[in-house]
Design a protein around this motif. Structure first.
Motif, PDB file in Angstrom:
ATOM      1  N   PHE A  67      80.051  62.902 -15.494  1.00 46.63           N
ATOM      2  CA  PHE A  67      79.789  63.798 -14.373  1.00 46.63           C
ATOM      3  C   PHE A  67      78.319  63.765 -13.964  1.00 46.63           C
ATOM      4  O   PHE A  67      77.990  63.611 -12.790  1.00 46.63           O
ATOM      5  CB  PHE A  67      80.204  65.233 -14.716  1.00 46.63           C
ATOM      6  CG  PHE A  67      79.863  66.232 -13.648  1.00 46.63           C
ATOM      7  CD1 PHE A  67      80.680  66.391 -12.545  1.00 46.63           C
ATOM      8  CD2 PHE A  67      78.714  67.007 -13.735  1.00 46.63           C
ATOM      9  CE1 PHE A  67      80.360  67.306 -11.542  1.00 46.63           C
ATOM     10  CE2 PHE A  67      78.389  67.916 -12.750  1.00 46.63           C
ATOM     11  CZ  PHE A  67      79.214  68.067 -11.645  1.00 46.63           C
ATOM     12  N   ILE A  68      77.403  63.913 -14.936  1.00 46.91           N
ATOM     13  CA  ILE A  68      75.986  64.013 -14.574  1.00 46.91           C
ATOM     14  C   ILE A  68      75.405  62.695 -14.085  1.00 46.91           C
ATOM     15  O   ILE A  68      74.352  62.684 -13.457  1.00 46.91           O
ATOM     16  CB  ILE A  68      75.126  64.597 -15.716  1.00 46.91           C
ATOM     17  CG1 ILE A  68      75.124  63.685 -16.935  1.00 46.91           C
ATOM     18  CG2 ILE A  68      75.576  65.998 -16.077  1.00 46.91           C
ATOM     19  CD1 ILE A  68      74.150  64.108 -18.016  1.00 46.91           C
ATOM     20  N   ASN A  69      76.095  61.592 -14.338  1.00 46.26           N
ATOM     21  CA  ASN A  69      75.622  60.285 -13.869  1.00 46.26           C
ATOM     22  C   ASN A  69      76.405  59.770 -12.665  1.00 46.26           C
ATOM     23  O   ASN A  69      76.165  58.652 -12.204  1.00 46.26           O
ATOM     24  CB  ASN A  69      75.678  59.268 -15.013  1.00 46.26           C
ATOM     25  CG  ASN A  69      74.654  59.593 -16.071  1.00 46.26           C
ATOM     26  OD1 ASN A  69      73.468  59.709 -15.782  1.00 46.26           O
ATOM     27  ND2 ASN A  69      75.102  59.760 -17.297  1.00 46.26           N
ATOM     28  N   ASN A  70      77.297  60.577 -12.138  1.00 46.70           N
ATOM     29  CA  ASN A  70      78.106  60.178 -10.992  1.00 46.70           C
ATOM     30  C   ASN A  70      77.280  60.318  -9.711  1.00 46.70           C
ATOM     31  O   ASN A  70      76.845  61.410  -9.353  1.00 46.70           O
ATOM     32  CB  ASN A  70      79.352  61.064 -10.908  1.00 46.70           C
ATOM     33  CG  ASN A  70      80.308  60.622  -9.832  1.00 46.70           C
ATOM     34  OD1 ASN A  70      79.920  60.072  -8.808  1.00 46.70           O
ATOM     35  ND2 ASN A  70      81.582  60.893 -10.061  1.00 46.70           N
ATOM     36  N   PRO A  71      77.044  59.208  -8.983  1.00 47.37           N
ATOM     37  CA  PRO A  71      76.213  59.279  -7.769  1.00 47.37           C
ATOM     38  C   PRO A  71      76.808  60.177  -6.689  1.00 47.37           C
ATOM     39  O   PRO A  71      76.074  60.666  -5.832  1.00 47.37           O
ATOM     40  CB  PRO A  71      76.121  57.823  -7.294  1.00 47.37           C
ATOM     41  CG  PRO A  71      77.099  57.056  -8.089  1.00 47.37           C
ATOM     42  CD  PRO A  71      77.495  57.858  -9.279  1.00 47.37           C
ATOM     43  N   ALA A  72      78.098  60.435  -6.739  1.00 42.98           N
ATOM     44  CA  ALA A  72      78.719  61.312  -5.753  1.00 42.98           C
ATOM     45  C   ALA A  72      78.190  62.742  -5.853  1.00 42.98           C
ATOM     46  O   ALA A  72      78.279  63.519  -4.900  1.00 42.98           O
ATOM     47  CB  ALA A  72      80.232  61.302  -5.917  1.00 42.98           C
ATOM     48  N   PHE A  73      77.641  63.099  -7.021  1.00 45.42           N
ATOM     49  CA  PHE A  73      77.129  64.452  -7.222  1.00 45.42           C
ATOM     50  C   PHE A  73      75.606  64.479  -7.296  1.00 45.42           C
ATOM     51  O   PHE A  73      75.008  65.446  -7.735  1.00 45.42           O
ATOM     52  CB  PHE A  73      77.716  65.039  -8.512  1.00 45.42           C
ATOM     53  CG  PHE A  73      79.215  65.078  -8.499  1.00 45.42           C
ATOM     54  CD1 PHE A  73      79.902  65.830  -7.569  1.00 45.42           C
ATOM     55  CD2 PHE A  73      79.947  64.338  -9.421  1.00 45.42           C
ATOM     56  CE1 PHE A  73      81.288  65.846  -7.543  1.00 45.42           C
ATOM     57  CE2 PHE A  73      81.320  64.360  -9.424  1.00 45.42           C
ATOM     58  CZ  PHE A  73      82.004  65.118  -8.476  1.00 45.42           C
ATOM     59  N   SER A  74      74.956  63.432  -6.838  1.00 42.92           N
ATOM     60  CA  SER A  74      73.497  63.368  -6.907  1.00 42.92           C
ATOM     61  C   SER A  74      72.853  64.114  -5.747  1.00 42.92           C
ATOM     62  O   SER A  74      73.525  64.543  -4.804  1.00 42.92           O
ATOM     63  CB  SER A  74      73.042  61.908  -6.889  1.00 42.92           C
ATOM     64  OG  SER A  74      73.314  61.317  -5.645  1.00 42.92           O
ATOM     65  N   ASP A  75      71.566  64.249  -5.817  1.00 45.17           N
ATOM     66  CA  ASP A  75      70.782  64.910  -4.790  1.00 45.17           C
ATOM     67  C   ASP A  75      70.945  64.134  -3.469  1.00 45.17           C
ATOM     68  O   ASP A  75      70.661  62.936  -3.414  1.00 45.17           O
ATOM     69  CB  ASP A  75      69.318  64.942  -5.211  1.00 45.17           C
ATOM     70  CG  ASP A  75      68.449  65.745  -4.264  1.00 45.17           C
ATOM     71  OD1 ASP A  75      68.913  66.141  -3.178  1.00 45.17           O
ATOM     72  OD2 ASP A  75      67.288  65.979  -4.618  1.00 45.17           O
ATOM     73  N   PRO A  76      71.362  64.776  -2.398  1.00 41.68           N
ATOM     74  CA  PRO A  76      71.608  64.058  -1.146  1.00 41.68           C
ATOM     75  C   PRO A  76      70.326  63.584  -0.436  1.00 41.68           C
ATOM     76  O   PRO A  76      70.386  62.839   0.513  1.00 41.68           O
ATOM     77  CB  PRO A  76      72.347  65.084  -0.288  1.00 41.68           C
ATOM     78  CG  PRO A  76      71.939  66.402  -0.834  1.00 41.68           C
ATOM     79  CD  PRO A  76      71.680  66.185  -2.299  1.00 41.68           C
ATOM     80  N   ASN A  77      69.173  64.020  -0.892  1.00 40.84           N
ATOM     81  CA  ASN A  77      67.922  63.637  -0.229  1.00 40.84           C
ATOM     82  C   ASN A  77      67.480  62.271  -0.594  1.00 40.84           C
ATOM     83  O   ASN A  77      67.417  61.673  -1.480  1.00 40.84           O
ATOM     84  CB  ASN A  77      66.808  64.645  -0.539  1.00 40.84           C
ATOM     85  CG  ASN A  77      67.147  65.989   0.087  1.00 40.84           C
ATOM     86  OD1 ASN A  77      67.695  66.057   1.166  1.00 40.84           O
ATOM     87  ND2 ASN A  77      66.854  67.050  -0.621  1.00 40.84           N
TER      88      ASN A  77
END
Length: 77
Positions: A67-77
């Motif tokens: 989960f924490i390494n999934n780019p779908a949940f990364s900072d959108p900036n």
């Protein structure tokens, strides 16, 4: 720690074991276990080396690396 003031799980456990953190210098210097504003829920406790190792292993097992390494949940900036 919840506010970023303690960097490692080992330090967080030590904080609660001592019943509060001692800060040696700066604006907030003092013995945390003696602070009159400290929560009554923080009294300190003892752990064996094995207890601490087991507690750390349990806490680390709660991290979802996928989960924490999934780019779908990364900072959108």
């Amino acid at each position: 720690m919840h506010d970023g003031s303690i960097k490692t799980l080992e330090e967080v456990i030590a904080h609660y074991q001592a019943g509060g953190r001692t800060i040696k210098q700066g604006e907030f210097a003092g013995v945390g276990s003696e602070n009159p504003l400290k929560s009554n829920f923080i009294n300190g406790f003892k752990l064996t080396a094995q207890d601490k190792k087991d507690l750390l292993a349990f806490l680390r097992s709660l991290t979802d690396e996928e989960f924490i390494n999934n780019p779908a949940f990364s900072d959108p900036n």
